[in-house]
Design a protein around this motif. Structure first.
Motif, PDB file in Angstrom:
ATOM      1  N   GLN A  24       0.837  -1.211   0.000  1.00 34.68           N
ATOM      2  CA  GLN A  24       0.000   0.000   0.000  1.00 34.68           C
ATOM      3  C   GLN A  24       0.871   1.260   0.000  1.00 34.68           C
ATOM      4  O   GLN A  24       0.531   2.254  -0.639  1.00 34.68           O
ATOM      5  CB  GLN A  24      -0.953  -0.008   1.201  1.00 34.68           C
ATOM      6  CG  GLN A  24      -2.065  -1.053   1.074  1.00 34.68           C
ATOM      7  CD  GLN A  24      -3.126  -0.934   2.171  1.00 34.68           C
ATOM      8  OE1 GLN A  24      -3.277   0.106   2.812  1.00 34.68           O
ATOM      9  NE2 GLN A  24      -3.850  -2.011   2.415  1.00 34.68           N
ATOM     10  N   ALA A  27       2.253   1.698  -3.473  1.00 33.48           N
ATOM     11  CA  ALA A  27       1.202   2.194  -4.379  1.00 33.48           C
ATOM     12  C   ALA A  27       0.944   3.676  -4.154  1.00 33.48           C
ATOM     13  O   ALA A  27       0.495   4.379  -5.067  1.00 33.48           O
ATOM     14  CB  ALA A  27      -0.089   1.391  -4.166  1.00 33.48           C
ATOM     15  N   PRO A 206     -18.689  -7.091  17.264  1.00 39.01           N
ATOM     16  CA  PRO A 206     -19.822  -6.368  16.676  1.00 39.01           C
ATOM     17  C   PRO A 206     -19.927  -6.531  15.157  1.00 39.01           C
ATOM     18  O   PRO A 206     -21.026  -6.645  14.631  1.00 39.01           O
ATOM     19  CB  PRO A 206     -19.542  -4.912  17.061  1.00 39.01           C
ATOM     20  CG  PRO A 206     -18.828  -5.023  18.375  1.00 39.01           C
ATOM     21  CD  PRO A 206     -17.956  -6.255  18.241  1.00 39.01           C
ATOM     22  N   HIS A 218      -4.114  -0.521   6.155  1.00 39.95           N
ATOM     23  CA  HIS A 218      -4.750   0.771   5.866  1.00 39.95           C
ATOM     24  C   HIS A 218      -4.580   1.719   7.059  1.00 39.95           C
ATOM     25  O   HIS A 218      -4.306   2.912   6.901  1.00 39.95           O
ATOM     26  CB  HIS A 218      -6.221   0.482   5.578  1.00 39.95           C
ATOM     27  CG  HIS A 218      -7.080   1.664   5.306  1.00 39.95           C
ATOM     28  ND1 HIS A 218      -8.143   1.978   6.117  1.00 39.95           N
ATOM     29  CD2 HIS A 218      -7.052   2.596   4.343  1.00 39.95           C
ATOM     30  CE1 HIS A 218      -8.737   3.063   5.641  1.00 39.95           C
ATOM     31  NE2 HIS A 218      -8.094   3.451   4.566  1.00 39.95           N
ATOM     32  N   VAL A 242     -14.585  -3.172  22.161  1.00 37.05           N
ATOM     33  CA  VAL A 242     -15.652  -2.309  22.703  1.00 37.05           C
ATOM     34  C   VAL A 242     -16.377  -3.026  23.842  1.00 37.05           C
ATOM     35  O   VAL A 242     -16.712  -4.199  23.694  1.00 37.05           O
ATOM     36  CB  VAL A 242     -16.664  -1.927  21.598  1.00 37.05           C
ATOM     37  CG1 VAL A 242     -17.791  -1.091  22.189  1.00 37.05           C
ATOM     38  CG2 VAL A 242     -15.967  -1.170  20.493  1.00 37.05           C
TER      39      VAL A 242
ATOM     40  N   ASN B   2      -5.187   5.255  -2.488  1.00 37.76           N
ATOM     41  CA  ASN B   2      -5.387   3.938  -1.889  1.00 37.76           C
ATOM     42  C   ASN B   2      -6.876   3.583  -2.018  1.00 37.76           C
ATOM     43  O   ASN B   2      -7.737   4.348  -1.600  1.00 37.76           O
ATOM     44  CB  ASN B   2      -4.985   4.026  -0.402  1.00 37.76           C
ATOM     45  CG  ASN B   2      -5.075   2.686   0.298  1.00 37.76           C
ATOM     46  OD1 ASN B   2      -5.995   1.913   0.056  1.00 37.76           O
ATOM     47  ND2 ASN B   2      -4.118   2.416   1.160  1.00 37.76           N
ATOM     48  N   MET B   4      -8.759   1.876  -0.403  1.00 42.36           N
ATOM     49  CA  MET B   4      -9.527   1.839   0.842  1.00 42.36           C
ATOM     50  C   MET B   4      -9.961   3.233   1.288  1.00 42.36           C
ATOM     51  O   MET B   4     -10.772   3.383   2.178  1.00 42.36           O
ATOM     52  CB  MET B   4      -8.724   1.152   1.937  1.00 42.36           C
ATOM     53  CG  MET B   4      -8.453  -0.302   1.579  1.00 42.36           C
ATOM     54  SD  MET B   4      -7.678  -1.222   2.904  1.00 42.36           S
ATOM     55  CE  MET B   4      -9.110  -1.802   3.769  1.00 42.36           C
ATOM     56  N   PHE B   5      -9.384   4.271   0.672  1.00 37.40           N
ATOM     57  CA  PHE B   5      -9.828   5.635   0.957  1.00 37.40           C
ATOM     58  C   PHE B   5     -10.850   6.121  -0.072  1.00 37.40           C
ATOM     59  O   PHE B   5     -11.299   7.252  -0.001  1.00 37.40           O
ATOM     60  CB  PHE B   5      -8.635   6.603   0.967  1.00 37.40           C
ATOM     61  CG  PHE B   5      -7.718   6.458   2.148  1.00 37.40           C
ATOM     62  CD1 PHE B   5      -8.096   6.945   3.389  1.00 37.40           C
ATOM     63  CD2 PHE B   5      -6.486   5.837   2.035  1.00 37.40           C
ATOM     64  CE1 PHE B   5      -7.251   6.815   4.485  1.00 37.40           C
ATOM     65  CE2 PHE B   5      -5.642   5.700   3.121  1.00 37.40           C
ATOM     66  CZ  PHE B   5      -6.028   6.197   4.357  1.00 37.40           C
ATOM     67  N   GLN B 172     -19.512   3.869  21.494  1.00 42.78           N
ATOM     68  CA  GLN B 172     -19.217   2.457  21.758  1.00 42.78           C
ATOM     69  C   GLN B 172     -20.514   1.659  21.929  1.00 42.78           C
ATOM     70  O   GLN B 172     -20.622   0.525  21.460  1.00 42.78           O
ATOM     71  CB  GLN B 172     -18.343   2.332  23.000  1.00 42.78           C
ATOM     72  CG  GLN B 172     -16.954   2.948  22.778  1.00 42.78           C
ATOM     73  CD  GLN B 172     -15.931   2.461  23.774  1.00 42.78           C
ATOM     74  OE1 GLN B 172     -16.230   2.308  24.948  1.00 42.78           O
ATOM     75  NE2 GLN B 172     -14.724   2.239  23.312  1.00 42.78           N
ATOM     76  N   ALA B 175     -21.853   1.035  18.569  1.00 43.67           N
ATOM     77  CA  ALA B 175     -21.054   0.037  17.843  1.00 43.67           C
ATOM     78  C   ALA B 175     -21.512  -1.373  18.195  1.00 43.67           C
ATOM     79  O   ALA B 175     -21.637  -2.241  17.338  1.00 43.67           O
ATOM     80  CB  ALA B 175     -19.569   0.214  18.168  1.00 43.67           C
TER      81      ALA B 175
END
Lengths: 242, 177
Positions: A24, A27, A206, A218, A242, B2, B4-5, B172, B175
């Protein structure tokens, strides 16, 4: 902060999460270097990078040996970002305390000493706005039986990062706490089996699944490129903590 | 970029989006391919920001949607309009807040209640209203902006810090739910 033209060195960068970080970062335009102990993994990583169409360098170096590590780091200095992502299965003590014993916990702590060695050996080679990223684990954030070695090394790394953020500034240092992950790049064949095998583990979280190594990587890129983040423990764990 | 962004195809609602962190969030979301609903109390400010963002992006990437974050009915109506405009919502950026200077001992209780109500309860109202659309997205995300003053005691902004700590705890809870 951009990674373009910056040197990123990942110890344990020839497989797993570390390899994803190298790919990554490359890249994103970095001069990305993955270090690993196994010549086989170095060769395999080179092949993966070629297949992915990114220019990255992979070299054999032993992160547990300060002379070997120092030589590799000096070859690539000045360095913008270093990452400790090494974890050797043989040193990876799983089991409850009665099984691992003190000896197992000591083996587990090798990851901590490796991280310290990287910090020590890269200190004078890092650019002023450089960063250090370590890997601990979600087992420290929430207790589970059978992973005591993971928990103690994670706790030690998390404590280390908070203190060193103050001592090492303006260098930044952060730690990622990954939950259990599988690797979609390296284990393309093995992956379906691993996902199936690990799925009961992921069900407890979760997000009801285990993570992918690329998702942890990432987070490492975020920690490198945001110049205002230091002393942070970044959970990438599907909500496990959490 | 990237992958993932990459936010191509995603729609985000950002509250308190016309200045400061909120405006930066809007700009960076759009730079990463998203479409963004721009909210603050003031219609003219929302329109100005949306216009500037669309001009820079060269596409229909921002839509102004003013509503008063201190008012429950306005929040619910605003959330509905935000979801309806592009018929989806993938990211909720809960950035709007109020603050009050002073130690807890100095605070007017009515101000204290307002800070907690707006910073905590109203974010819950917004998140709950947006939840069906976020679930329909399949990759829905709620992001609240906390504060360092919610991590360690900050007497100068006591009510604000307490509200941000509560907001982080609410995050939280959400989540897990």
């Amino acid at each position: 902060m951009t990674l373009a033209g910056k040197t990123v060195v990942v110890v344990g960068g020839t497989s797993g999460v570390g390899l994803h970080i190298v790919l990554q970062a490359a890249a994103a335009g970095a001069k990305a270097v993955g270090l690993g102990r196994s010549p086989l993994r170095v060769a395999a990583a080179q092949e993966k990078a070629r297949a992915a169409g990114v220019a990255a360098v992979f070299e054999q170096a032993d992160g547990t040996d300060e002379t070997s590590l120092r030589a590799a780091l000096e070859r690539h200095a000045p360095i913008a970002h270093v990452v400790a992502s090494a974890l050797d299965a043989e040193e990876h003590a799983l089991g409850d305390f009665r099984k691992t014993g003190t000896a197992g916990l000591k083996r587990g702590m090798n990851k901590f000493w490796l991280s310290c060695t990287l910090i020590e050996q890269s200190d004078d080679l890092l650019e002023p706005d450089g960063s250090i990223t370590l890997m601990s684990g979600s087992d420290e954030r929430k207790a589970w039986p059978g992973v005591v070695a993971h928990a103690i090394v994670g706790g030690a790394l998390n404590a280390l990062v908070r203190t060193l953020a103050i001592e090492l500034a303006p260098h930044r240092i952060n730690v990622i706490c990954p939950g259990p992950t599988v690797d979609s790049v390296n284990d393309a064949i093995e992956r379906p089996q691993r996902v199936t095998g690990m799925q009961p583990w992921g069900e407890r979280f979760p997000l009801k699944r285990v993570g992918d190594s690329s998702e942890v990587a990432h987070g490492a890129l975020f920690l490198m490129t945001n110049g205002y983040v230091t002393g942070t423990i970044l959970d990438i764990d599907g909500g496990a903590s959490v | 970029m990237n992958p993932m962004f990459d936010m191509t195809g995603r729609v985000a609602l950002v509250t308190g989006a016309t200045r400061g962190i909120g405006r930066c969030i809007v700009e960076q979301y759009v730079q990463h391919g998203a479409r963004v609903v721009v909210n603050s109390r003031k219609p003219a400010d929302c329109e100005a920001v949306a216009e500037a963002v669309n001009r820079d992006a060269g596409r229909d990437a921002a839509w102004p949607c003013a509503f008063d974050f201190s008012d429950q009915a306005a929040i619910e109506d605003g959330a509905d309009r935000a979801v309806a405009h592009w018929d989806r919502l993938d990211t909720l950026g809960g950035n709007a807040y109020v603050t009050a200077l002073g130690t807890e001992g100095e605070l007017d209780p009515a101000v204290f209640v307002d800070v907690l109500r707006i910073n905590v309860v109203n974010n819950a109202i917004l998140a709950n209203r947006a939840l069906p659309a976020l679930r329909a997205s399949g990759e829905g995300v709620v992001i609240f902006i906390g504060s360092a003053s919610g991590l360690a005691p900050s007497p100068a902004v006591a009510a604000y810090g307490i509200s941000k700590r509560a907001l982080m705890h609410m995050m939280q809870n959400l989540a897990v739910e």
